[in-house]
Write a protein that holds these residues in place. Structure first.
Motif, PDB file in Angstrom:
ATOM      1  N   ILE A  73      53.106 126.493  22.638  1.00 28.53           N
ATOM      2  CA  ILE A  73      53.740 125.335  22.534  1.00 28.53           C
ATOM      3  C   ILE A  73      52.801 124.296  21.626  1.00 28.53           C
ATOM      4  O   ILE A  73      51.644 124.644  21.474  1.00 28.53           O
ATOM      5  CB  ILE A  73      53.910 124.651  24.025  1.00 28.53           C
ATOM      6  N   PHE A  74      53.414 123.087  21.178  1.00 29.70           N
ATOM      7  CA  PHE A  74      52.454 122.252  20.386  1.00 29.70           C
ATOM      8  C   PHE A  74      52.907 120.918  20.579  1.00 29.70           C
ATOM      9  O   PHE A  74      54.058 120.454  21.018  1.00 29.70           O
ATOM     10  CB  PHE A  74      52.535 122.611  18.846  1.00 29.70           C
ATOM     11  N   GLU A  75      52.230 119.949  19.865  1.00 29.73           N
ATOM     12  CA  GLU A  75      52.272 118.421  19.996  1.00 29.73           C
ATOM     13  C   GLU A  75      52.216 117.949  18.546  1.00 29.73           C
ATOM     14  O   GLU A  75      51.351 118.498  17.799  1.00 29.73           O
ATOM     15  CB  GLU A  75      51.752 117.675  20.902  1.00 29.73           C
ATOM     16  N   GLY A  76      52.518 116.458  18.452  1.00 30.38           N
ATOM     17  CA  GLY A  76      51.977 116.000  17.046  1.00 30.38           C
ATOM     18  C   GLY A  76      51.763 114.715  17.438  1.00 30.38           C
ATOM     19  O   GLY A  76      52.799 114.096  17.858  1.00 30.38           O
ATOM     20  N   PHE A  77      50.811 113.940  17.083  1.00 31.69           N
ATOM     21  CA  PHE A  77      50.671 112.447  17.141  1.00 31.69           C
ATOM     22  C   PHE A  77      49.462 111.999  16.167  1.00 31.69           C
ATOM     23  O   PHE A  77      48.710 112.816  15.798  1.00 31.69           O
ATOM     24  CB  PHE A  77      50.506 111.957  18.438  1.00 31.69           C
ATOM     25  N   LEU A 139      45.359 110.102  10.608  1.00 29.60           N
ATOM     26  CA  LEU A 139      44.892 111.473  11.012  1.00 29.60           C
ATOM     27  C   LEU A 139      45.867 111.994  11.853  1.00 29.60           C
ATOM     28  O   LEU A 139      46.161 111.648  13.136  1.00 29.60           O
ATOM     29  CB  LEU A 139      43.517 111.208  11.767  1.00 29.60           C
ATOM     30  N   TYR A 140      46.298 113.074  11.600  1.00 34.74           N
ATOM     31  CA  TYR A 140      47.241 113.711  12.426  1.00 34.74           C
ATOM     32  C   TYR A 140      46.880 114.827  13.090  1.00 34.74           C
ATOM     33  O   TYR A 140      45.876 115.746  13.033  1.00 34.74           O
ATOM     34  CB  TYR A 140      48.309 114.533  11.494  1.00 34.74           C
ATOM     35  N   LEU A 141      46.938 114.718  14.634  1.00 35.82           N
ATOM     36  CA  LEU A 141      46.631 115.649  15.582  1.00 35.82           C
ATOM     37  C   LEU A 141      47.655 116.650  16.030  1.00 35.82           C
ATOM     38  O   LEU A 141      48.706 116.108  16.229  1.00 35.82           O
ATOM     39  CB  LEU A 141      46.302 114.742  16.879  1.00 35.82           C
ATOM     40  N   ALA A 199      62.081 121.631  24.527  1.00 42.06           N
ATOM     41  CA  ALA A 199      60.576 121.802  24.463  1.00 42.06           C
ATOM     42  C   ALA A 199      59.776 121.926  23.147  1.00 42.06           C
ATOM     43  O   ALA A 199      60.842 122.242  22.264  1.00 42.06           O
ATOM     44  CB  ALA A 199      60.375 123.313  25.206  1.00 42.06           C
ATOM     45  N   LYS A 200      58.908 121.334  22.907  1.00 47.26           N
ATOM     46  CA  LYS A 200      58.285 121.757  21.436  1.00 47.26           C
ATOM     47  C   LYS A 200      57.448 122.947  21.512  1.00 47.26           C
ATOM     48  O   LYS A 200      56.177 122.957  21.827  1.00 47.26           O
ATOM     49  CB  LYS A 200      57.172 120.511  21.402  1.00 47.26           C
ATOM     50  N   CYS A 201      58.411 124.228  21.499  1.00 43.80           N
ATOM     51  CA  CYS A 201      57.698 125.396  21.505  1.00 43.80           C
ATOM     52  C   CYS A 201      58.054 125.978  20.067  1.00 43.80           C
ATOM     53  O   CYS A 201      58.942 125.652  19.138  1.00 43.80           O
ATOM     54  CB  CYS A 201      58.389 126.278  22.369  1.00 43.80           C
ATOM     55  N   GLY A 238      65.470 119.699  11.791  1.00 48.61           N
ATOM     56  CA  GLY A 238      64.666 120.915  12.168  1.00 48.61           C
ATOM     57  C   GLY A 238      63.292 120.239  12.968  1.00 48.61           C
ATOM     58  O   GLY A 238      62.654 120.776  13.997  1.00 48.61           O
ATOM     59  N   GLY A 239      62.898 119.028  12.425  1.00 50.34           N
ATOM     60  CA  GLY A 239      61.808 118.473  12.980  1.00 50.34           C
ATOM     61  C   GLY A 239      61.794 117.099  13.068  1.00 50.34           C
ATOM     62  O   GLY A 239      60.698 116.261  13.004  1.00 50.34           O
ATOM     63  N   MET A 240      62.994 116.340  13.222  1.00 50.12           N
ATOM     64  CA  MET A 240      63.068 114.884  13.220  1.00 50.12           C
ATOM     65  C   MET A 240      64.485 114.465  14.037  1.00 50.12           C
ATOM     66  O   MET A 240      65.492 115.263  13.886  1.00 50.12           O
ATOM     67  CB  MET A 240      63.198 114.525  11.885  1.00 50.12           C
ATOM     68  N   GLY A 306      60.401 110.767  13.119  1.00 52.30           N
ATOM     69  CA  GLY A 306      59.563 111.652  13.913  1.00 52.30           C
ATOM     70  C   GLY A 306      58.041 111.235  13.440  1.00 52.30           C
ATOM     71  O   GLY A 306      57.885 110.631  12.457  1.00 52.30           O
ATOM     72  N   THR A 307      57.042 111.764  14.316  1.00 53.91           N
ATOM     73  CA  THR A 307      55.791 111.569  13.693  1.00 53.91           C
ATOM     74  C   THR A 307      55.083 111.749  12.577  1.00 53.91           C
ATOM     75  O   THR A 307      54.717 110.855  11.938  1.00 53.91           O
ATOM     76  CB  THR A 307      54.663 112.363  14.890  1.00 53.91           C
ATOM     77  N   ALA A 308      55.373 113.030  11.993  1.00 56.59           N
ATOM     78  CA  ALA A 308      54.929 113.258  10.644  1.00 56.59           C
ATOM     79  C   ALA A 308      55.850 112.444   9.738  1.00 56.59           C
ATOM     80  O   ALA A 308      55.572 112.005   8.620  1.00 56.59           O
ATOM     81  CB  ALA A 308      55.259 114.788  10.493  1.00 56.59           C
ATOM     82  N   ALA A 309      57.000 112.399  10.000  1.00 57.97           N
ATOM     83  CA  ALA A 309      58.031 111.854   8.735  1.00 57.97           C
ATOM     84  C   ALA A 309      57.990 110.360   9.047  1.00 57.97           C
ATOM     85  O   ALA A 309      58.878 109.711   8.104  1.00 57.97           O
ATOM     86  CB  ALA A 309      59.420 112.353   8.835  1.00 57.97           C
TER      87      ALA A 309
HETATM   88  C1  COI Z   1      55.864 116.018  14.073  1.00 61.81           C
HETATM   89  O1  COI Z   1      56.641 115.200  13.448  1.00 61.81           O
HETATM   90  O2  COI Z   1      54.895 115.951  14.948  1.00 61.81           O
HETATM   91  C2  COI Z   1      56.492 117.413  13.995  1.00 61.81           C
HETATM   92  O3  COI Z   1      56.053 117.935  14.846  1.00 61.81           O
HETATM   93  C3  COI Z   1      57.346 117.682  13.033  1.00 61.81           C
HETATM   94  C4  COI Z   1      56.965 118.966  12.032  1.00 61.81           C
HETATM   95  C5  COI Z   1      55.969 118.669  11.251  1.00 61.81           C
HETATM   96  C6  COI Z   1      56.895 120.193  13.182  1.00 61.81           C
END
Ligand code: COI
Ligand code: PLP
Length: 362
Positions: A73-77, A139-141, A199-201, A238-240, A306-309
């Motif tokens: 599993i993972f997270e992103g913030f 800074l992306y964690l 789940a974020k798997c 896929g990620g948003m 989403g966090t990344a986008a």
């Molecule tokens: C995020 O926005 O943190 C994501 O996990 C999306 C992607 C980079 C997997």
């Protein structure tokens, strides 16, 4: 009792000039800071050996369970540097809570939320020089957890690694803030009822890649998934997560059904858009509503979040045999732009943090 995190500083951190050149144009997910956090879990020892240590490859036995059965599993913030130099993360507890829910779904051990937050804090403090200044940089964690037991039997692992790495981040999309195009996946679904969609798997992302590849082949940037049962309801990318702005200025996002990831950006926008004067609805959105609404003008803007986008405008929706564009396909719509700005302003400390979303790190 909370986890004790030992700090072992790197004796060979990257030179200042090298770091400065990365921070000038960080892109996304390409360069990592000088340190990482690791902690180990075993049934007898619980969580232990927590440490900040020099960033380095992990050595894995070829029989390591995660390589075979994807128990991961993972997270992103993100951490943001404010104008006064202080560094803050955005809603890290919410990520910690989602991480615990993901762990339960993947039969991984739960890490207490306070330890999740403390681990990220310890890494950020050690690598503070890697938190970029200004603009929309951060800074992306990336906290993650996986089965590291070397064993080929199919059962929950008895040896698990938790890790946090960090990467300076600029825009997720190389072209910056411009509308992205979406390919509608009609052959592949992302998540089924009872599955792991909420789940974020890692496996969810592995399963999305063939559809994402199809999107690229079709000249689109991202893929949108429909529900797995009726193949009718819009779920997410896929990620948003997705939002629709209607011609009466209300905004709509697909409701959480158990197959959609409960985005923290999505939840924050529900709140912020309400404060900007929009009626916000969480409900099912049919693919026909998207196609017809974009064509008729009932849907004025579409955006992904989403966090990344952060907040990314969506222009064109394409499928086998057709396409429709929202707005002019080139510029950012006014509601998308206002929501994006409000969110970034809170994160970067330029708008009052009325909900206690910011967590001061250093
Ligand atoms: C995020 O926005 O943190 C994501 O996990 C999306 C992607 C980079 C997997
Ligand atoms: N949906 C999926 C599948 C994601 O991977 C993400 C990214 O984390 C999101 C939605 C948005 O979630 P959040 O806003 O918490 O980053």
């Amino acid at each position: 009792m909370s986890l004790d995190i030992a700090v072992h500083a790197s004796t060979s951190p990257r030179p200042d000039e090298e770091r400065a050149s990365v921070l000038a144009a960080p892109g996304f997910g390409q360069t990592f800071t000088d340190h990482m956090v690791t902690a180990r879990w075993t049934p007898d020892g619980g969580w232990h050996e927590a440490q900040v240590r020099p960033y380095a490859p992990l050595q894995l036995d070829p029989a390591t369970a995660v390589l075979h059965y994807a128990q991961a599993i993972f997270e992103g913030f993100k951490a943001y540097r404010h104008a006064d130099g202080s560094v803050w993360t955005f809603r890290p507890e919410a990520n910690g809570e989602r991480f615990a829910r993901s762990a339960r779904r993947l039969a991984l051990p739960e890490l207490p939320v306070e330890d999740f937050v403390a681990a990220a804090d310890a890494l950020i403090r050690t690598d503070e020089a890697w938190v970029p200044e200004g603009g929309e940089k951060s800074l992306y964690l990336r906290p993650f957890m996986f089965a590291q037991e070397a064993f080929l039997g199919v059962r929950p692992a008895k040896d698990v690694l938790f890790c946090v790495i960090a990467s300076p981040a600029g825009a997720y999309f190389a072209r910056g803030v411009r509308p992205v195009s979406i390919w509608l996946s009609e052959d592949y679904t992302r998540a089924a009822p009872g599955g792991t969609g909420a789940a974020k798997c890692a496996g969810n992302y592995a399963a999305s890649l063939v559809a994402q590849q199809e999107a690229i082949e079709q000249g689109c940037d991202q893929v949108a998934f429909l529900d797995a049962v009726e193949r009718r309801w819009v779920e997410e990318l896929g990620g948003m997560n997705l939002y629709f702005v209607l011609d009466d200025d209300s905004i709509v996002t697909p409701e959480l059904t158990g197959t959609i990831l409960e985005g923290i950006t999505r939840a924050s926008i529900i709140q912020l858009a309400g404060e900007l004067g929009h009626k916000v609805e969480e409900r099912r959105v049919g693919i026909d509503e998207w196609r017809e609404g974009a064509a008729s003008g009932r849907i004025r803007e579409v955006f992904a979040c989403g966090t990344a986008a952060v907040v990314t405008p969506v222009g064109r929706l394409a499928w086998r045999g057709g396409e429709v564009t929202t707005g002019d396909g080139e510029t950012v719509g006014p509601v998308t732009s206002a929501v994006r700005q409000a969110l970034l302003d809170v994160q970067h400390g330029r708008r009052p943090d009325e909900h206690g979303w910011l967590h001061r790190v250093c």
